[in-house]
Design a protein around this motif. Sequence first.
Motif, short mmCIF file in Angstrom:
data_model
loop_
_atom_site.label_atom_id
_atom_site.label_comp_id
_atom_site.label_asym_id
_atom_site.label_seq_id
_atom_site.Cartn_x
_atom_site.Cartn_y
_atom_site.Cartn_z
N LEU A 12 -3.06 1.69 6.64
CA LEU A 12 -3.24 1.73 5.09
C LEU A 12 -2.26 3.29 3.80
N ALA A 13 -0.80 2.76 4.03
CA ALA A 13 0.30 4.26 3.48
C ALA A 13 -0.04 4.41 2.10
N THR A 14 -0.32 5.15 1.50
CA THR A 14 -0.11 5.93 0.61
C THR A 14 0.64 7.06 0.25
N PRO A 15 0.94 7.31 -1.31
CA PRO A 15 1.81 8.30 -1.53
C PRO A 15 1.62 9.69 -0.99
N GLU A 16 0.40 9.80 -0.30
CA GLU A 16 -0.76 10.97 -0.99
C GLU A 16 -0.40 11.17 1.32
N ALA A 17 0.44 9.90 1.47
CA ALA A 17 -0.22 9.96 3.03
C ALA A 17 0.39 10.84 4.23
N PRO A 51 -0.58 -2.73 15.43
CA PRO A 51 -0.75 -1.82 13.98
C PRO A 51 0.38 -2.76 13.22
N LYS A 52 0.50 -2.52 11.95
CA LYS A 52 1.10 -2.57 10.62
C LYS A 52 0.94 -1.61 10.25
N ILE A 53 1.78 -0.96 9.24
CA ILE A 53 1.52 -0.25 8.30
C ILE A 53 2.37 -1.10 6.81
N VAL A 54 0.68 -0.85 5.77
CA VAL A 54 0.83 -1.76 4.95
C VAL A 54 1.14 -0.66 3.66
N SER A 55 1.84 -1.34 2.11
CA SER A 55 1.32 -0.34 1.55
C SER A 55 1.02 -1.39 0.32
N VAL A 56 1.07 -1.06 -1.07
CA VAL A 56 0.97 -1.86 -1.96
C VAL A 56 2.63 -2.75 -2.57
N ASP A 57 3.31 -2.10 -2.20
CA ASP A 57 4.65 -3.01 -2.36
C ASP A 57 5.37 -2.96 -1.51
N GLY A 58 4.98 -2.54 -0.53
CA GLY A 58 6.19 -2.48 0.53
C GLY A 58 7.19 -1.98 1.14
N GLN A 59 7.44 -1.00 -0.34
CA GLN A 59 8.79 -0.19 -0.17
C GLN A 59 8.28 0.77 0.73
N GLY A 60 9.57 1.01 1.02
CA GLY A 60 9.52 2.49 1.18
C GLY A 60 9.19 4.24 0.19
N PHE A 61 9.48 4.91 1.25
CA PHE A 61 8.53 6.33 0.36
C PHE A 61 8.89 6.87 0.79
N ARG A 74 3.80 -6.01 2.58
CA ARG A 74 3.12 -5.43 1.24
C ARG A 74 1.12 -5.33 1.21
N LEU A 75 1.06 -5.19 0.60
CA LEU A 75 -0.97 -5.59 0.98
C LEU A 75 -1.89 -7.52 0.36
N ALA A 76 -0.35 -8.36 -0.66
CA ALA A 76 -0.73 -8.97 -0.23
C ALA A 76 -0.45 -9.63 0.42
N ASP A 77 1.01 -9.49 1.13
CA ASP A 77 1.12 -10.56 2.88
C ASP A 77 0.22 -9.95 3.45
N CYS A 78 -1.03 -8.89 3.92
CA CYS A 78 -2.09 -8.21 4.81
C CYS A 78 -3.08 -9.59 5.33
N HIS A 79 -2.95 -10.68 5.98
CA HIS A 79 -4.00 -11.35 4.85
C HIS A 79 -5.03 -11.04 6.37
N GLU A 102 -6.11 1.97 -7.64
CA GLU A 102 -7.03 0.78 -7.57
C GLU A 102 -6.58 -0.01 -6.97
N THR A 103 -5.10 -0.71 -6.39
CA THR A 103 -4.44 -1.90 -5.83
C THR A 103 -5.35 -1.69 -4.49
N GLU A 104 -5.36 -0.79 -4.33
CA GLU A 104 -5.63 -0.31 -2.37
C GLU A 104 -7.12 -1.23 -2.53
N ILE A 105 -7.59 -0.49 -3.62
CA ILE A 105 -9.53 -0.01 -3.28
C ILE A 105 -9.43 -1.72 -3.68
N GLU A 106 -8.90 -2.50 -4.52
CA GLU A 106 -9.19 -3.58 -4.63
C GLU A 106 -9.68 -4.80 -3.45
N TRP A 107 -8.54 -4.14 -2.48
CA TRP A 107 -7.66 -4.67 -1.33
C TRP A 107 -9.14 -4.53 -0.54
N LEU A 108 -9.28 -3.68 0.21
CA LEU A 108 -10.61 -2.27 0.67
C LEU A 108 -11.55 -3.17 0.23
#
Length: 254
Positions: A12-17, A51-61, A74-79, A102-108
């Motif tokens: 799970l990649a977040t902007p603070e990673a 391993p697969k790097i995932v984020s809320v929107d799948g966009q690079g940052f 994206r999180l939505a594509d990681c089942h 919040e989106t990451e927490i709901e997914w977790l």
Amino acid sequence: MAEAPALSIALLATPEATASTLYGLYDLFSSAGRDWDVVMHGCPGRALLEPKIVSVDGQGFRASNGAWIQPDARLADCHSPVAICIPDLMVAPDEALTGRHETEIEWLRACHAQGTLLAAACTGALIFAEAGLLDGGEATTHWAYCDTLARRYPKVRVHAHRALVATGEGERIVMGGGGTSWLDLALFLVARLVGTEEAMHLARLYLIDWHREGQRPYAALSTSRQVEDAVIAKAQVSITTPPRQYVPWCSSAA
């Protein structure tokens, strides 16, 4: 007989990673089953983890240190990944996470309810605490953040000196302490998911030494300074304060 597919691990990649931990985990998990045979037999073996790097929107940052991070999905594509691992977060100890991720927490929460193994390196454990996943359980994080974790989340029993903690039902939430203890975490996950022998192979390939003494040697002086004797107290401050360095290109004469 067809070989079993590699087990999926979502990072799970977040902007603070921090990129070093994120991609270090990626490299180590990718190596499982593959690289020991390269070294010993001259040809790659079958990868055991994917391993697969995932984020809320799948966009690079840009990561906190400016490095570019490109998620795979994206999180939505990681089942239903077998495991989810969160790298450390570059945040200040007193920086609140309330209302963030919040989106990451709901997914977790949803993945954990489905039986997914959750893991966090260093300050990534703060997201688990914010999600309520550690309530009534145990935790560890970087030694400099343990007081904050215990104060903000009083339902969590924090072990400041341990390099690794597994908690919850079936011990399906695992946390590594600060700094390079993400290596301990990665080996633990490899051992749990594909076997101890493969974890030992990786430890030998990468020259990884287990943090047997936990975080205590690194935290002791900074968190428990002796102040009764002024001379000793001054020495402790000197030891734990990084030296000021002269940088000529930053001087007024430059």
